[in-house]
Design a protein around this motif. Sequence first.
Motif, PDB file in Angstrom:
ATOM      1  N   LEU A  17       0.790  -1.271  -0.298  1.00 55.07           N
ATOM      2  CA  LEU A  17       0.318   0.303   0.128  1.00 55.07           C
ATOM      3  C   LEU A  17       1.012   1.219   0.596  1.00 55.07           C
ATOM      4  O   LEU A  17       0.896   2.129  -0.758  1.00 55.07           O
ATOM      5  N   ASP A  21      -0.564   3.662  -2.879  1.00 54.23           N
ATOM      6  CA  ASP A  21      -1.098   4.631  -2.143  1.00 54.23           C
ATOM      7  C   ASP A  21      -0.458   5.973  -3.315  1.00 54.23           C
ATOM      8  O   ASP A  21      -0.561   7.631  -3.639  1.00 54.23           O
ATOM      9  N   ARG A  81     -11.506   3.574   2.276  1.00 52.74           N
ATOM     10  CA  ARG A  81     -10.130   3.491   3.822  1.00 52.74           C
ATOM     11  C   ARG A  81     -10.491   5.545   4.587  1.00 52.74           C
ATOM     12  O   ARG A  81     -10.639   5.828   3.750  1.00 52.74           O
ATOM     13  N   GLU A  83      -8.537   8.032   6.273  1.00 53.49           N
ATOM     14  CA  GLU A  83      -7.462   9.106   6.129  1.00 53.49           C
ATOM     15  C   GLU A  83      -6.071   7.818   6.782  1.00 53.49           C
ATOM     16  O   GLU A  83      -4.469   7.783   5.863  1.00 53.49           O
ATOM     17  N   TYR A  86      -4.227   5.287   4.893  1.00 57.44           N
ATOM     18  CA  TYR A  86      -3.560   5.481   3.867  1.00 57.44           C
ATOM     19  C   TYR A  86      -1.697   5.650   3.576  1.00 57.44           C
ATOM     20  O   TYR A  86      -1.626   6.100   4.838  1.00 57.44           O
ATOM     21  N   ASN A  88       0.716   6.767   1.489  1.00 58.57           N
ATOM     22  CA  ASN A  88       1.647   7.557   0.573  1.00 58.57           C
ATOM     23  C   ASN A  88       2.492   8.335   1.554  1.00 58.57           C
ATOM     24  O   ASN A  88       2.457   8.834   2.111  1.00 58.57           O
ATOM     25  N   LEU A 242      -8.734  13.200  -0.410  1.00 58.63           N
ATOM     26  CA  LEU A 242      -9.688  12.059  -0.537  1.00 58.63           C
ATOM     27  C   LEU A 242     -11.173  12.545  -0.688  1.00 58.63           C
ATOM     28  O   LEU A 242     -12.035  11.680  -0.978  1.00 58.63           O
TER      29      LEU A 242
END
Length: 257
Positions: A17, A21, A81, A83, A86, A88, A242
Motif C-alpha cells: 500500500l 498509495d 479507507r 485517512e 493510507y 503514501n 480524499l
Amino acid sequence: MQASIDLDRSAAVQYLLRIADTCLILAQRLGEWCGHAPALEEDIAMSNIALDLVGQARALLTRAGQLEGRAHDEDQLAFLRDERDYFNLTLVELPRGDFGFSVLRNTMVATLLKLLWERLASSSDEELAAIAGKALKEARYHQQHSADWVVRLGDGTAESHARMDAALQQLWRYVPECFESDAVEQEASAAGLGPCWSELREPWLAEMNAVLEEATLVAPKETAFRSTGKRGVHSEHMGYILAEMQHLQRAFPGGVW
C-alpha cells in the motif's frame, strides 16, 4: 453514506500500500493539470503519466487485497479507507503548485519508483515481480520526461531558475521520509517481498544530483523536519484529496457507469 472498510495492517499489505498509495495520490495531483498545462503536448503528457500511475496503483491494490484475504477489491482499497489507512509519501499529497513544482516532484518520485521497481522485479512474490517488470518501463519514461523539464527550466531564464529553486527548497524537506525504514519494511525485506527503502537512498541521491547539476540547481541541506505519510499520519492536504476522490463511491456504493 458508505462506511470505511476494516483494513488488515500486516507488514506485507502495508508495504504494497505504501507504493500503491504513492502512485494513486500522485496520479490524483497530476490529474489536476488536465486542461491547465502550459502546452497541449504537456497537458496530454501529464494525463498519460497520471494514467500510468493509476494502472500501477490498481495492480498493487489488487495484489494487496489478495494478500489481505478479506475480499477487498481495488476499488474498495482505493476509495473506502480512512485517512490513517493510507500510507503514501507526504511528498505526493502536497498541492499541485506551478508547472516547475510538478515536474520536479515527478522527477523525484519517478526516480524513486524506478529504483524500487528494479529491485521488486526479483521479489519473492511472483505477482509483484510481474507488476514491477511492466511498471519499470513506465517509470523510466516518467523520469526522463520530467527530468528534461527540470533541466530546461533550471538552466533557462532567471524567472524559471528562481521558480525551480523555490520548488526545490519546498520539496527537498520531504525527502528523508522516502528513505526511513521501519519494522514494516524490515519484515518485507526479510521475507524477500521487497527492499527496505533506505537501501535506495544513495542511488537516488546520485541520480537526482546529476539532474540538479545539469539544471544548475543545488540541493538544500537536510533539516530536522520529518514527514510521516508512510505511517498513515498525513499533512492537512490529504483530507481534501480524499474528500474529492471518495465522494462518488461513498455516496453511491458500488455504483457503475
